[in-house]
Design an enzyme around this catalytic site. Structure first.
Site, PDB file in Angstrom:
ATOM      1  N   HIS A 216     -15.768  55.039 -15.961  1.00  0.00           N
ATOM      2  CA  HIS A 216     -16.320  54.104 -16.940  1.00  0.00           C
ATOM      3  C   HIS A 216     -17.747  53.699 -16.563  1.00  0.00           C
ATOM      4  O   HIS A 216     -18.613  53.541 -17.432  1.00  0.00           O
ATOM      5  CB  HIS A 216     -15.409  52.876 -17.021  1.00  0.00           C
ATOM      6  CG  HIS A 216     -15.931  51.795 -17.907  1.00  0.00           C
ATOM      7  ND1 HIS A 216     -16.335  50.555 -17.419  1.00  0.00           N
ATOM      8  CD2 HIS A 216     -16.135  51.742 -19.248  1.00  0.00           C
ATOM      9  CE1 HIS A 216     -16.750  49.814 -18.429  1.00  0.00           C
ATOM     10  NE2 HIS A 216     -16.644  50.494 -19.536  1.00  0.00           N
TER      11      HIS A 216
ATOM     12  N   GLU B  62     -20.000  56.376 -17.684  1.00  0.00           N
ATOM     13  CA  GLU B  62     -20.168  56.315 -19.143  1.00  0.00           C
ATOM     14  C   GLU B  62     -21.347  55.410 -19.508  1.00  0.00           C
ATOM     15  O   GLU B  62     -22.172  55.754 -20.357  1.00  0.00           O
ATOM     16  CB  GLU B  62     -18.886  55.808 -19.800  1.00  0.00           C
ATOM     17  CG  GLU B  62     -18.989  55.609 -21.301  1.00  0.00           C
ATOM     18  CD  GLU B  62     -18.087  54.504 -21.813  1.00  0.00           C
ATOM     19  OE1 GLU B  62     -18.578  53.629 -22.561  1.00  0.00           O
ATOM     20  OE2 GLU B  62     -16.889  54.495 -21.466  1.00  0.00           O
ATOM     21  N   HIS B  63     -21.439  54.267 -18.847  1.00  0.00           N
ATOM     22  CA  HIS B  63     -22.564  53.354 -19.088  1.00  0.00           C
ATOM     23  C   HIS B  63     -23.887  53.987 -18.656  1.00  0.00           C
ATOM     24  O   HIS B  63     -24.895  53.891 -19.360  1.00  0.00           O
ATOM     25  CB  HIS B  63     -22.357  52.057 -18.312  1.00  0.00           C
ATOM     26  CG  HIS B  63     -21.424  51.096 -18.973  1.00  0.00           C
ATOM     27  ND1 HIS B  63     -21.831  49.870 -19.465  1.00  0.00           N
ATOM     28  CD2 HIS B  63     -20.090  51.168 -19.236  1.00  0.00           C
ATOM     29  CE1 HIS B  63     -20.799  49.234 -19.992  1.00  0.00           C
ATOM     30  NE2 HIS B  63     -19.733  50.002 -19.859  1.00  0.00           N
TER      31      HIS B  63
ATOM     32  N   GLU C 121     -18.033  42.897 -17.824  1.00  0.00           N
ATOM     33  CA  GLU C 121     -17.060  43.381 -18.805  1.00  0.00           C
ATOM     34  C   GLU C 121     -15.640  43.135 -18.308  1.00  0.00           C
ATOM     35  O   GLU C 121     -14.758  42.727 -19.068  1.00  0.00           O
ATOM     36  CB  GLU C 121     -17.283  44.873 -19.058  1.00  0.00           C
ATOM     37  CG  GLU C 121     -16.419  45.436 -20.166  1.00  0.00           C
ATOM     38  CD  GLU C 121     -16.746  46.895 -20.471  1.00  0.00           C
ATOM     39  OE1 GLU C 121     -15.856  47.589 -21.001  1.00  0.00           O
ATOM     40  OE2 GLU C 121     -17.873  47.344 -20.164  1.00  0.00           O
TER      41      GLU C 121
END
Length: 443
Positions: free
Chosen positions: A66, A69-70, A146
């Site tokens: 993840h 992904e950023h 997040e």
């Protein structure tokens, strides 16, 4: 008259015959290409799916899939940080990305004549990502925030995290996609680039293009932009630790003062959709609806919410799409004055009655009609169709499996549902959780 007869014949054709027009290719570097034609509007969805998600992360680096992904929205050799999204927006489109246990995907939805531009930019960040230490610090703080917002500040999310960790003792599905906080805090440049260099390779990727396109044109563009990227010669076999057979029921109580109303949840290890063998998964889709779908028609809803008024909510859920074993879950929120012990006993009685009694034929037919309608409506969503194929192909299914699924759903019988219910709904392979605001309410 011939046209009228032809139209009538088409409407009477079995449902499975009307599948999407799908063309597939494999580039010389191993990248798979899937083209789904839909010429009703001059729009295209361009997606790149990587067969790597959080369950493929190395131990100790949870959250790196993840995190990467950023980071992929940062600079490349030819683009500035954030430029891809800015260009998409300037062209009237939208873009995003998402990470799951089994895949990471990036997509853009734009006018069909902007497809080449999307391929040029997406292929660039597949091979030419350029990160700085500032990027690492900035995005690490973003994913930590997040986690704060979505998990740490949400009692239900924290409870689900603990329940899943209890369900999967050996498989990486027990580790949250976003990562454990203490490991996220130490993610660095090397973690990100190691994952990127290994998995962000054409022979680990699937290009899905859906919309107003011609297959040959998509192939030509794919060869121009993706076909020149060298494959990863050391791409490992997709190996996951197997979950050992569960032979003892597991239980936990999660206490958090932020819980507004006590509730209980139970999950069972269940089979996923497997290539060429989707019948059990289809039966589990029916089981979820029969046990905990609409409160007006499901076994739990009728018994607990209406007949006995034991619960204010009840439901069941099953996610067939997993590369490895998935789960079947039940949730009950007790009514005022009903303890969790009483609610769980009532839920168990409903399960026992369901297993002991025949399934109503009208209920089965109603669900067949419902599933048939939902499949028809789904064809109006080009992005949803692209997602369907991309997710399936990264999770071990084939094009043929995807197109056979609607007909397999239609062929499920009551006997199939009873058989899979008896196989899955075994207490020794379950995890039951009580989520309460205080220990005193764990009764």
């Amino acid at each position: 008259m011939r046209r009228l007869i032809a139209a009538l014949c088409i409407s009477a054709t079995p449902f499975a015959a009307s599948a999407e027009e799908v063309t597939t290719y494999t580039l010389d570097n191993g990248m798979d290409v899937v083209v789904i034609e839909d010429h009703r509007a001059p729009v295209v969805v361009h997606m790149v799916w990587y067969r790597s998600g959080s369950a493929d992360e190395p131990p100790g680096s949870s959250g790196v899939a993840h995190f990467l992904e950023h980071l992929l929205f940062k600079a490349t050799d030819t683009m500035e940080s954030g430029e891809l999204s800015e260009v998409v927006a300037a062209n009237g489109g939208s873009d995003n990305a998402f990470t799951s246990y089994d895949y990471t995907a990036y997509y853009q939805r734009v006018a069909a004549d902007r497809l080449e531009l999307m391929m040029r930019m997406e292929s660039d960040r597949m091979n030419n990502l350029r990160l700085t230490e500032e990027d690492i610090v900035t995005e690490r703080n973003v994913i930590l925030e997040e986690r704060n917002q979505r998990t740490d500040n949400n009692a239900g999310a924290l409870a689900r995290e603990q329940l899943r960790a209890a369900q999967y003792l050996n498989h990486r599905y027990g580790v949250p996609i976003i990562g454990w906080r203490h490991e996220m805090e130490s993610l660095d440049m090397q973690d990100a680039l190691s994952f990127y260099d290994l998995y962000y390779s054409p022979n680990n990727a699937i290009l899905v293009v859906a919309g107003d396109v011609e297959p040959e044109e998509v192939l030509a563009l794919a060869e121009t932009y993706y076909g020149v990227i060298p494959p990863e010669e050391h791409l490992p076999e997709r190996f996951r630790p197997e979950e050992p057979p569960q032979t003892a029921e597991r239980r936990l109580t999660y206490v958090d003062p932020r819980v507004s109303q006590p509730y209980l949840t139970r999950s069972y290890i269940a089979p996923e959709r497997d290539s060429g063998a989707q019948k059990e998964a289809a039966a589990l889709v029916y089981l979820a609806e029969l046990l905990g779908g609409s409160p007006f028609t499901s076994a739990l809803g009728i018994a607990l919410q209406f007949d006995s008024q034991t619960a204010v909510y009840s439901g069941a859920g099953y996610d067939a799409m997993n590369l490895d074993d998935t789960t079947f879950g039940l949730t009950v929120v007790p009514a005022q004055g009903v303890t969790l012990s009483e609610a769980e006993a009532a839920m168990d009685q409903v399960i026992a009655d369901f297993l002991a009694n025949p399934i109503d034929a009208d209920q089965m037919e109603r669900l067949r009609t419902q599933f048939r309608a939902s499949e028809i409506y789904a064809r109006d969503d080009v992005e949803g169709i692209a997602n369907r194929y991309g997710a399936a192909l990264t999770q071990g299914l084939t094009i043929e499996d995807v197109q056979a699924w609607p007909q397999i759903l239609q062929q499920v019988t009551a006997e199939d549902v009873k058989a899979v219910a008896e196989k899955v709904l075994q207490r020794q392979q379950s995890v039951t959780g009580w989520i309460v605001p205080s220990q005193e309410e764990a009764l």
